[in-house]
Design an enzyme around this catalytic site. Structure first.
Site, PDB file in Angstrom:
ATOM      1  N   ASN A  19       0.868  -1.180   0.000  1.00 10.13           N
ATOM      2  CA  ASN A  19       0.000   0.000   0.000  1.00 10.13           C
ATOM      3  C   ASN A  19       0.904   1.228   0.000  1.00 10.13           C
ATOM      4  O   ASN A  19       1.494   1.561   1.030  1.00 10.13           O
ATOM      5  CB  ASN A  19      -0.884  -0.054   1.267  1.00 10.13           C
ATOM      6  CG  ASN A  19      -1.694   1.203   1.455  1.00 10.13           C
ATOM      7  OD1 ASN A  19      -1.801   2.035   0.549  1.00 10.13           O
ATOM      8  ND2 ASN A  19      -2.285   1.347   2.643  1.00 10.13           N
ATOM      9  N   TRP A  20       1.009   1.866  -1.162  1.00  8.10           N
ATOM     10  CA  TRP A  20       1.918   3.022  -1.262  1.00  8.10           C
ATOM     11  C   TRP A  20       1.342   4.284  -0.636  1.00  8.10           C
ATOM     12  O   TRP A  20       2.031   5.293  -0.523  1.00  8.10           O
ATOM     13  CB  TRP A  20       2.264   3.284  -2.745  1.00  8.10           C
ATOM     14  CG  TRP A  20       3.310   2.358  -3.287  1.00  8.10           C
ATOM     15  CD1 TRP A  20       3.818   1.239  -2.705  1.00  8.10           C
ATOM     16  CD2 TRP A  20       3.998   2.496  -4.545  1.00  8.10           C
ATOM     17  NE1 TRP A  20       4.769   0.662  -3.511  1.00  8.10           N
ATOM     18  CE2 TRP A  20       4.898   1.418  -4.643  1.00  8.10           C
ATOM     19  CE3 TRP A  20       3.938   3.412  -5.595  1.00  8.10           C
ATOM     20  CZ2 TRP A  20       5.741   1.233  -5.752  1.00  8.10           C
ATOM     21  CZ3 TRP A  20       4.756   3.232  -6.697  1.00  8.10           C
ATOM     22  CH2 TRP A  20       5.654   2.153  -6.770  1.00  8.10           C
ATOM     23  N   LYS A  21       0.043   4.235  -0.276  1.00 10.74           N
ATOM     24  CA  LYS A  21      -0.622   5.419   0.299  1.00 10.74           C
ATOM     25  C   LYS A  21      -0.402   6.630  -0.613  1.00 10.74           C
ATOM     26  O   LYS A  21      -0.346   6.454  -1.826  1.00 10.74           O
ATOM     27  CB  LYS A  21      -0.138   5.666   1.736  1.00 10.74           C
ATOM     28  CG  LYS A  21      -0.199   4.390   2.574  1.00 10.74           C
ATOM     29  CD  LYS A  21      -0.003   4.607   4.037  1.00 10.74           C
ATOM     30  CE  LYS A  21      -0.095   3.250   4.748  1.00 10.74           C
ATOM     31  NZ  LYS A  21      -0.068   3.373   6.198  1.00 10.74           N
ATOM     32  N   HIS A  27      -9.605   1.361   4.766  1.00  7.87           N
ATOM     33  CA  HIS A  27      -8.333   1.500   5.497  1.00  7.87           C
ATOM     34  C   HIS A  27      -8.561   2.454   6.672  1.00  7.87           C
ATOM     35  O   HIS A  27      -9.316   3.417   6.566  1.00  7.87           O
ATOM     36  CB  HIS A  27      -7.254   2.044   4.552  1.00  7.87           C
ATOM     37  CG  HIS A  27      -5.887   1.996   5.178  1.00  7.87           C
ATOM     38  ND1 HIS A  27      -5.478   2.921   6.111  1.00  7.87           N
ATOM     39  CD2 HIS A  27      -4.866   1.119   5.028  1.00  7.87           C
ATOM     40  CE1 HIS A  27      -4.243   2.603   6.503  1.00  7.87           C
ATOM     41  NE2 HIS A  27      -3.851   1.522   5.863  1.00  7.87           N
ATOM     42  N   GLU A  41      -6.900   4.783   7.825  1.00  2.00           N
ATOM     43  CA  GLU A  41      -6.618   6.204   7.555  1.00  2.00           C
ATOM     44  C   GLU A  41      -7.834   6.866   6.906  1.00  2.00           C
ATOM     45  O   GLU A  41      -8.111   8.042   7.131  1.00  2.00           O
ATOM     46  CB  GLU A  41      -5.361   6.336   6.673  1.00  2.00           C
ATOM     47  CG  GLU A  41      -4.107   6.084   7.509  1.00  2.00           C
ATOM     48  CD  GLU A  41      -2.917   5.513   6.759  1.00  2.00           C
ATOM     49  OE1 GLU A  41      -2.893   5.543   5.521  1.00  2.00           O
ATOM     50  OE2 GLU A  41      -1.993   5.017   7.440  1.00  2.00           O
ATOM     51  N   GLU A  43      -5.608  -4.831  10.555  1.00  2.00           N
ATOM     52  CA  GLU A  43      -4.538  -3.864  10.800  1.00  2.00           C
ATOM     53  C   GLU A  43      -4.820  -3.101  12.089  1.00  2.00           C
ATOM     54  O   GLU A  43      -5.629  -2.156  12.088  1.00  2.00           O
ATOM     55  CB  GLU A  43      -4.458  -2.859   9.650  1.00  2.00           C
ATOM     56  CG  GLU A  43      -4.112  -3.464   8.316  1.00  2.00           C
ATOM     57  CD  GLU A  43      -3.546  -2.402   7.383  1.00  2.00           C
ATOM     58  OE1 GLU A  43      -2.391  -2.564   6.974  1.00  2.00           O
ATOM     59  OE2 GLU A  43      -4.233  -1.423   7.086  1.00  2.00           O
ATOM     60  N   GLY A  78       2.541   2.161  10.824  1.00  2.00           N
ATOM     61  CA  GLY A  78       3.556   3.199  10.691  1.00  2.00           C
ATOM     62  C   GLY A  78       4.270   3.544  11.983  1.00  2.00           C
ATOM     63  O   GLY A  78       4.973   4.554  12.056  1.00  2.00           O
ATOM     64  N   SER A  92       3.268  -2.219  10.373  1.00  2.00           N
ATOM     65  CA  SER A  92       4.717  -2.308  10.627  1.00  2.00           C
ATOM     66  C   SER A  92       5.319  -3.657  10.253  1.00  2.00           C
ATOM     67  O   SER A  92       6.259  -4.124  10.899  1.00  2.00           O
ATOM     68  CB  SER A  92       5.041  -1.966  12.088  1.00  2.00           C
ATOM     69  OG  SER A  92       4.675  -0.626  12.361  1.00  2.00           O
ATOM     70  N   GLY A 113       2.769  -1.155   4.284  1.00  2.00           N
ATOM     71  CA  GLY A 113       2.851   0.247   3.895  1.00  2.00           C
ATOM     72  C   GLY A 113       4.293   0.649   3.611  1.00  2.00           C
ATOM     73  O   GLY A 113       4.829   0.425   2.521  1.00  2.00           O
ATOM     74  N   GLY A 114       4.950   1.215   4.638  1.00  2.00           N
ATOM     75  CA  GLY A 114       6.301   1.764   4.481  1.00  2.00           C
ATOM     76  C   GLY A 114       7.278   0.834   3.780  1.00  2.00           C
ATOM     77  O   GLY A 114       8.030   1.263   2.892  1.00  2.00           O
TER      78      GLY A 114
HETATM   79  P1  PGA Z   1       2.802   0.191   7.617  1.00  2.00           P
HETATM   80  O1  PGA Z   1       1.333   0.449   6.977  1.00  2.00           O
HETATM   81  O2  PGA Z   1       3.298  -1.105   7.043  1.00  2.00           O
HETATM   82  O3  PGA Z   1       3.625   1.376   7.174  1.00  2.00           O
HETATM   83  O4  PGA Z   1       2.614   0.123   9.086  1.00  2.00           O
HETATM   84  C1  PGA Z   1       0.440  -0.602   6.758  1.00  2.00           C
HETATM   85  C2  PGA Z   1      -0.850  -0.062   6.205  1.00  2.00           C
HETATM   86  O5  PGA Z   1      -1.308   1.001   6.628  1.00  2.00           O
HETATM   87  O6  PGA Z   1      -1.470  -0.686   5.310  1.00  2.00           O
END
Ligand code: PGA
Length: 251
Positions: free
Chosen positions: A12-14, A98, A100, A168, A174, A213, A234-235
């Site tokens: 997930n590149w956000k 998600h 967010e 999640e 993050g 994470s 994500g990251g």
């Molecule tokens: P993260 O994000 O791996 O940077 O914690 C995961 C996500 O939000 O899908």
């Protein structure tokens, strides 16, 4: 990890990635092509602006997905993107609900359910996200919260194996924090049981991803847990080398 469900590793590149970052997809595809056998389905969800060009870089070993869709097929919704549009651009999956978006855009379970239905109608697979926040975890309500999100966000009239679920924990996204192996195990088992109750035998085949994470230093342990069928990353999905490092830890 289950023997019967092919693992999925989803990046997930956000809101990250300009055209130049497509080179990471080319690099990842090259690394994957060196494997004798693909260990998983590999999916990258870049920002919507990159979906079409990402598809042309992805080769046959990476699938591309969106990060959100509208519940309607078309209409007066300035700035929004329908599931059909994502499909038209080449997406095979879409992340919905998600945390967010649940936080930033106040998305509710019923909206997430409507988006999931729209994705299925457009013939793309929704990756339906659920997860408790820190306060809910501390107060001992994590499982109840997540199961209520599952019940509210998953369409009731599924015909087959059309969805993916991603657990999640919000406090792990993050932050570098990850739940204990036994807490992930407990939650994924509870989700599996809820899916079987809701979807019958299809609930046994629905992939359940862990996200929050995940990186190559913890993925081997997490991906070994019984009802963890992959990861939402994500990251550590932004660089091909980091993302491939996670894929390489699948047994
Ligand atoms: P993260 O994000 O791996 O940077 O914690 C995961 C996500 O939000 O899908």
């Amino acid at each position: 990890m289950s023997e019967t469900i092919t693992p999925l590793i989803v990046g997930n590149w956000k809101m990250n990635g300009l055209g130049e970052q497509l080179s990471e997809i080319t690099a990842l595809s090259k690394e994957l092509s060196k494997l004798e056998k693909q260990k998983c389905k590999t999916i990258i969800c870049p920002p919507a602006t990159l979906i079409r060009p990402a598809c042309s870089k992805a080769g046959d070993n990476i699938m591309i997905g969106g990060q959100n869709c509208h519940a309607e097929i078309s209409g007066a919704h300035t700035g929004d993107i329908s599931a059909q549009m994502l499909k038209d651009a080449g997406a095979k999956y879409v992340i919905v609900g998600h945390s967010e978006r649940r936080t930033d855009c106040f998305e509710t379970d019923s909206q997430v359910k409507a988006k999931s239905k729209a994705a299925i109608a457009a013939n793309i697979i929704p990756i339906i996200c659920v997860g408790e926040n820190e306060e809910q975890r501390k107060s001992g309500n994590a499982i109840d919260i997540v199961l209520s999100q599952i019940n509210g966000s998953i369409p009731d009239d599924l015909k087959g194996n059309e969805i993916v679920v991603a657990y999640e924990p919000v406090w792990a996204i993050g932050t570098g924090l990850v739940p204990s192996i036994s807490d992930i195990d407990e939650m994924h088992l509870a989700i599996r049981q809820a899916l079987v109750k809701k979807l019958g035998e299809n609930g046994d085949k629905t992939p359940i991803l862990y996200g929050g994470s995940m990186k190559s230093s913890n993925s081997a342990q997490i991906l070994e847990i019984a009802h963890v069928n992959g990861g939402l990353v994500g990251g550590a999905s932004l660089k091909a080398s980091d993302f491939f490092g996670i894929i390489a830890t699948i047994k």
